[in-house]
Design a protein around this motif. Structure first.
Motif, PDB file in Angstrom:
ATOM      1  N   MET A   1       0.855  -1.195   0.000  1.00 33.55           N
ATOM      2  CA  MET A   1       0.000   0.000   0.000  1.00 33.55           C
ATOM      3  C   MET A   1       0.890   1.244   0.000  1.00 33.55           C
ATOM      4  SD  MET A   1      -2.774   1.294   2.835  1.00 33.55           S
ATOM      5  CE  MET A   1      -3.770  -0.179   2.695  1.00 33.55           C
ATOM      6  N   THR A   2       0.665   2.124  -0.949  1.00 29.32           N
ATOM      7  CA  THR A   2       1.458   3.347  -1.043  1.00 29.32           C
ATOM      8  C   THR A   2       0.847   4.422  -0.157  1.00 29.32           C
ATOM      9  OG1 THR A   2       2.014   2.792  -3.310  1.00 29.32           O
ATOM     10  CG2 THR A   2       2.443   5.044  -2.610  1.00 29.32           C
ATOM     11  N   LEU A   3       1.647   4.961   0.753  1.00 31.20           N
ATOM     12  CA  LEU A   3       1.160   5.968   1.689  1.00 31.20           C
ATOM     13  C   LEU A   3       1.831   7.321   1.510  1.00 31.20           C
ATOM     14  CD1 LEU A   3       0.972   3.807   4.939  1.00 31.20           C
ATOM     15  CD2 LEU A   3      -0.917   4.511   3.476  1.00 31.20           C
ATOM     16  N   THR A   4       2.947   7.370   0.777  1.00 30.81           N
ATOM     17  CA  THR A   4       3.685   8.617   0.607  1.00 30.81           C
ATOM     18  C   THR A   4       4.013   8.832  -0.859  1.00 30.81           C
ATOM     19  OG1 THR A   4       4.666   8.381   2.800  1.00 30.81           O
ATOM     20  CG2 THR A   4       5.735   9.914   1.306  1.00 30.81           C
ATOM     21  N   PHE A   5       3.799  10.050  -1.328  1.00 34.44           N
ATOM     22  CA  PHE A   5       4.067  10.422  -2.710  1.00 34.44           C
ATOM     23  C   PHE A   5       4.908  11.694  -2.715  1.00 34.44           C
ATOM     24  CE2 PHE A   5       0.087   8.188  -2.471  1.00 34.44           C
ATOM     25  CZ  PHE A   5       0.097   7.333  -3.562  1.00 34.44           C
ATOM     26  N   SER A   6       5.727  11.840  -3.729  1.00 35.14           N
ATOM     27  CA  SER A   6       6.501  13.060  -3.904  1.00 35.14           C
ATOM     28  C   SER A   6       6.278  13.599  -5.307  1.00 35.14           C
ATOM     29  CB  SER A   6       7.991  12.788  -3.690  1.00 35.14           C
ATOM     30  OG  SER A   6       8.245  12.391  -2.366  1.00 35.14           O
ATOM     31  N   VAL A   7       6.103  14.903  -5.402  1.00 32.79           N
ATOM     32  CA  VAL A   7       5.986  15.566  -6.694  1.00 32.79           C
ATOM     33  C   VAL A   7       6.540  16.975  -6.515  1.00 32.79           C
ATOM     34  CG1 VAL A   7       3.583  16.257  -6.235  1.00 32.79           C
ATOM     35  CG2 VAL A   7       4.432  16.233  -8.589  1.00 32.79           C
TER      36      VAL A   7
ATOM     37  N   ALA B   1     -10.325  -3.288  -9.104  1.00 32.93           N
ATOM     38  CA  ALA B   1      -9.752  -2.095  -8.459  1.00 32.93           C
ATOM     39  C   ALA B   1     -10.012  -2.065  -6.953  1.00 32.93           C
ATOM     40  CB  ALA B   1     -10.325  -0.834  -9.094  1.00 32.93           C
ATOM     41  N   GLN B   2     -10.619  -3.138  -6.410  1.00 30.14           N
ATOM     42  CA  GLN B   2     -10.959  -3.206  -4.982  1.00 30.14           C
ATOM     43  C   GLN B   2     -11.911  -2.092  -4.572  1.00 30.14           C
ATOM     44  OE1 GLN B   2      -9.702  -5.866  -2.967  1.00 30.14           O
ATOM     45  NE2 GLN B   2      -9.136  -6.548  -5.008  1.00 30.14           N
ATOM     46  N   ALA B   3     -12.759  -1.656  -5.545  1.00 31.01           N
ATOM     47  CA  ALA B   3     -13.722  -0.601  -5.275  1.00 31.01           C
ATOM     48  C   ALA B   3     -15.135  -1.126  -5.078  1.00 31.01           C
ATOM     49  CB  ALA B   3     -13.715   0.409  -6.428  1.00 31.01           C
ATOM     50  N   LEU B   4     -15.322  -2.435  -5.232  1.00 32.30           N
ATOM     51  CA  LEU B   4     -16.649  -3.065  -5.134  1.00 32.30           C
ATOM     52  C   LEU B   4     -16.453  -4.481  -4.618  1.00 32.30           C
ATOM     53  CD1 LEU B   4     -19.653  -2.276  -6.090  1.00 32.30           C
ATOM     54  CD2 LEU B   4     -19.192  -3.800  -8.021  1.00 32.30           C
ATOM     55  N   ASP B   5     -17.298  -4.885  -3.650  1.00 33.13           N
ATOM     56  CA  ASP B   5     -17.149  -6.251  -3.139  1.00 33.13           C
ATOM     57  C   ASP B   5     -18.089  -7.213  -3.867  1.00 33.13           C
ATOM     58  OD1 ASP B   5     -19.701  -6.040  -2.017  1.00 33.13           O
ATOM     59  OD2 ASP B   5     -19.008  -6.177   0.073  1.00 33.13           O
TER      60      ASP B   5
ATOM     61  N   SER C   1      -7.271   2.244  -2.019  1.00 36.66           N
ATOM     62  CA  SER C   1      -5.822   2.406  -2.197  1.00 36.66           C
ATOM     63  C   SER C   1      -5.397   1.981  -3.600  1.00 36.66           C
ATOM     64  CB  SER C   1      -5.093   1.579  -1.146  1.00 36.66           C
ATOM     65  OG  SER C   1      -5.311   2.114   0.137  1.00 36.66           O
ATOM     66  N   PRO C   2      -4.480   2.742  -4.220  1.00 39.24           N
ATOM     67  CA  PRO C   2      -3.635   3.792  -3.626  1.00 39.24           C
ATOM     68  C   PRO C   2      -4.266   5.183  -3.594  1.00 39.24           C
ATOM     69  CG  PRO C   2      -2.950   3.397  -5.875  1.00 39.24           C
ATOM     70  CD  PRO C   2      -4.025   2.390  -5.583  1.00 39.24           C
ATOM     71  N   SER C   3      -5.471   5.374  -4.124  1.00 37.32           N
ATOM     72  CA  SER C   3      -6.236   6.623  -4.002  1.00 37.32           C
ATOM     73  C   SER C   3      -5.708   7.799  -4.812  1.00 37.32           C
ATOM     74  CB  SER C   3      -6.353   7.078  -2.535  1.00 37.32           C
ATOM     75  OG  SER C   3      -6.858   6.063  -1.723  1.00 37.32           O
TER      76      SER C   3
END
Length: 288
Positions: A1-7, A47-51, A270-272
């Motif tokens: 799971m990605t929790l940190t992003f840089s741009v 996409a883990q957006a629906l069960d 996630s990853p949102s």
């Protein structure tokens, strides 16, 4: 799971409180044709957006953005000790949010600004915490930024009948003189700007961050599910003005489509976070 992003010169942390099932898709989106859901079912599940029961899966989270000058928290999630209609939110006492904040190397004292995209329950909950039976600002060193139109709308609603989230998570911040009620033109230096995105609520705003350009944008409840990227005119039952929200949503997606801007969604699983791409008459979010 990605929790940190840089741009560019920004670091973005996801602070997750819950990632769980929410409402059946056909209940959340009253105008969703069953045949459209059937056509999108496999992609949404992938996409883990629906069960498996066609219930939407949503993430409930804040974002913390570190610019060269400020540490900014965008939307403060659900909160603890608060009476709420939704059982999994009602009088919650877990430490998941504070643990997520600590895992990002942050404490409540580190936050300079709390920015509210709007004032719904699951976006203002950690604005305050319970201290000896009083609601006090959770982030003691922060200014809390709220759009004037949004604030005025909820003042009027609260005058008709108490709105619990407004009473326990917004008014105590105002009473503590920690709130800045601002116009749609509000900015912090050359890195932080409001983008009016009305419809979900009358004064809903997105937050654009980046020096002289939008390196990242935080969409709040303008979009709840990847399903709305395929069908931007699809509005959830919670939108105050569904027609306006649909227009705003398509304008927003057109604005950021095929650009380098990171779109940081409030509720996508996630990853949102991703970049908006055009897909037929709709859009897709290319995860990063």
């Amino acid at each position: 799971m990605t929790l940190t992003f840089s741009v560019a010169d920004l670091t973005i942390h996801r602070i997750i409180e819950q990632e769980t099932t929410f409402l059946p898709a056909l209940e959340m989106f009253p105008e969703l044709p069953p045949e459209v859901l059937a056509a999108e079912r496999s992609a949404l599940r992938a996409a883990q957006a629906l069960d498996a029961q066609d219930t939407l899966i949503l993430c409930f989270q804040s974002y913390v953005v570190k610019t060269p000058h400020h540490t900014i928290l965008i939307d403060s999630c659900i909160g603890n000790d608060k009476p709420r209609a939704r059982p999994v939110w009602n009088m919650k006492t877990d430490d998941s949010y504070m643990r997520a904040l600590a895992a990002a190397g942050l404490s409540v004292d580190d936050i300079d600004v709390v920015m509210c995209t709007h004032l719904h329950t699951d976006h203002v909950g950690w604005n305050t915490r319970l201290d000896n039976d009083r609601w006090v600002p959770t982030f003691p060193n922060a200014r809390y930024v709220i759009a004037q139109r949004e604030y005025d709308y909820w003042v009027a609603q609260n005058a008709k009948a108490e709105v619990p989230a407004f009473a326990d998570s917004v008014l105590p911040v105002v009473d503590a003189n920690r709130a800045d009620i601002v116009s749609d033109q509000f900015a912090i230096g050359d890195h932080v700007r409001l983008l009016p995105t009305p419809g979900h609520t009358p004064g809903h705003v997105a937050v654009a961050i980046g020096r002289g350009r939008d390196d990242a944008v935080f969409s709040g409840d303008l979009i709840h599910s990847p399903l709305q990227l395929c069908y931007p005119e699809l509005s959830p039952k919670f939108d105050v003005d569904a027609a306006q929200a649909a227009v705003t949503r398509r304008e927003f997606l057109d604005r950021y489509c095929d650009t380098p801007t990171l779109c940081c969604t409030a509720h996508f699983p996630s990853p949102s976070v991703g970049r908006i791409k055009r897909k037929g008459t709709g859009f897709a979010c290319e995860a990063v």
